[in-house]
Design a protein around this motif. Sequence first.
Motif, PDB file in Angstrom:
ATOM      1  N   GLN A   1       2.706   0.616  15.782  1.00  0.00           N
ATOM      2  CA  GLN A   1       1.934  -0.074  14.746  1.00  0.00           C
ATOM      3  C   GLN A   1       0.665  -0.658  15.350  1.00  0.00           C
ATOM      4  OE1 GLN A   1       4.462  -2.832  12.661  1.00  0.00           O
ATOM      5  NE2 GLN A   1       5.996  -1.268  12.252  1.00  0.00           N
TER       6      GLN A   1
ATOM      7  N   ASP B   1       0.859  -1.183   0.000  1.00  0.00           N
ATOM      8  CA  ASP B   1       0.000   0.000   0.000  1.00  0.00           C
ATOM      9  C   ASP B   1       0.893   1.232   0.000  1.00  0.00           C
ATOM     10  OD1 ASP B   1      -1.684   2.131   0.592  1.00  0.00           O
ATOM     11  OD2 ASP B   1      -2.640   1.160   2.314  1.00  0.00           O
TER      12      ASP B   1
ATOM     13  N   ASP C   1      -1.284  -0.600  10.622  1.00  0.00           N
ATOM     14  CA  ASP C   1      -1.026   0.798  10.302  1.00  0.00           C
ATOM     15  C   ASP C   1       0.062   1.310  11.229  1.00  0.00           C
ATOM     16  OD1 ASP C   1      -2.899   0.916   8.297  1.00  0.00           O
ATOM     17  OD2 ASP C   1      -4.471   1.774   9.550  1.00  0.00           O
TER      18      ASP C   1
ATOM     19  N   CYS D   1       3.671  -1.490   5.508  1.00  0.00           N
ATOM     20  CA  CYS D   1       2.599  -2.019   6.355  1.00  0.00           C
ATOM     21  C   CYS D   1       1.894  -3.177   5.647  1.00  0.00           C
ATOM     22  CB  CYS D   1       1.578  -0.925   6.676  1.00  0.00           C
ATOM     23  SG  CYS D   1       2.244   0.433   7.643  1.00  0.00           S
TER      24      CYS D   1
ATOM     25  N   LYS E   1       0.292   4.272   0.407  1.00  0.00           N
ATOM     26  CA  LYS E   1      -0.042   5.266   1.431  1.00  0.00           C
ATOM     27  C   LYS E   1       0.407   4.826   2.825  1.00  0.00           C
ATOM     28  CE  LYS E   1      -3.650   7.739  -0.908  1.00  0.00           C
ATOM     29  NZ  LYS E   1      -4.916   8.422  -0.770  1.00  0.00           N
ATOM     30  N   HIS E   2       0.787   3.551   2.953  1.00  0.00           N
ATOM     31  CA  HIS E   2       1.281   3.003   4.225  1.00  0.00           C
ATOM     32  C   HIS E   2       2.481   2.105   3.922  1.00  0.00           C
ATOM     33  CE1 HIS E   2      -2.224   4.441   6.496  1.00  0.00           C
ATOM     34  NE2 HIS E   2      -2.913   4.137   5.400  1.00  0.00           N
TER      35      HIS E   2
ATOM     36  N   ARG F   1      -0.804  -5.710   4.269  1.00  0.00           N
ATOM     37  CA  ARG F   1      -2.166  -5.678   3.745  1.00  0.00           C
ATOM     38  C   ARG F   1      -2.421  -7.077   3.209  1.00  0.00           C
ATOM     39  NH1 ARG F   1      -1.987  -1.704   6.230  1.00  0.00           N
ATOM     40  NH2 ARG F   1      -2.500   0.420   5.633  1.00  0.00           N
TER      41      ARG F   1
ATOM     42  N   GLY G   1       4.688   5.055   8.358  1.00  0.00           N
ATOM     43  CA  GLY G   1       4.639   3.737   7.722  1.00  0.00           C
ATOM     44  C   GLY G   1       4.943   2.671   8.755  1.00  0.00           C
ATOM     45  N   CYS G   2       5.403   1.538   8.288  1.00  0.00           N
ATOM     46  CA  CYS G   2       5.689   0.426   9.187  1.00  0.00           C
ATOM     47  C   CYS G   2       7.144  -0.011   9.072  1.00  0.00           C
ATOM     48  CB  CYS G   2       4.773  -0.747   8.876  1.00  0.00           C
ATOM     49  SG  CYS G   2       3.040  -0.425   9.231  1.00  0.00           S
TER      50      CYS G   2
ATOM     51  N   ASN H   1       2.850   4.968  11.884  1.00  0.00           N
ATOM     52  CA  ASN H   1       2.874   6.410  11.701  1.00  0.00           C
ATOM     53  C   ASN H   1       4.309   6.850  11.440  1.00  0.00           C
ATOM     54  OD1 ASN H   1       2.261   9.080  11.634  1.00  0.00           O
ATOM     55  ND2 ASN H   1       1.729   9.251  13.799  1.00  0.00           N
TER      56      ASN H   1
END
Length: 178
Positions: free
Chosen positions: A122, A85, A109, A91, A87-88, A93, A113-114, A111
């Motif tokens: 996370q 993803d 999720d 992270c 946008k992340h 999915r 990213g991961c 902040n």
Amino acid sequence: LEISESPTRRLVKMLMKIAITTCLVAVATCFNPSATVPKRVTRSCTMQMDGAISRRSALLLAGLSLISRPVLADDSFSFDGSYSDPKHPGCARNVMSKNDNEAEISGVDGNPGCSAGNADVQKPWRLNGKVDGKKIFVDFSPKGGPKDLLGNWEDDGIRWPDNNKWTKITQKTYPQDL
């Protein structure tokens, strides 16, 4: 206006029919070694044992017929797998089918990213979705989003209404990835 098939296409179709017929005879013989096989079939098979097609030959021919079979576009389509993803970044999915029309969507999720350095911030999540062909409706309300967000399969991933696209990176989802 009637469009006729090209001679090459007709030849390929005829050869496929012959190969499939040969494979069916070979498989039938494999399960019944005492069965008699028409001489023209056994003569055309270079791998034979005492007038009957060997089990190895039958399996080889059956395998060849499977890999030479044309694959339809929707034949093996599945949302199941892991995705990236944008946008992340980094992270997880994942989409895993529960049955033919229901799926579980899970991820993490961070902040922003991961990355490995922010594992303490996370947050894992799990959502439910409904699958309809190449559309998936996901209930994002537990994360503060819409109840039935529509995702459409596009080339190699899921396109969401905000134009974000999750790109599939693996075909299967494994429990340890959830």
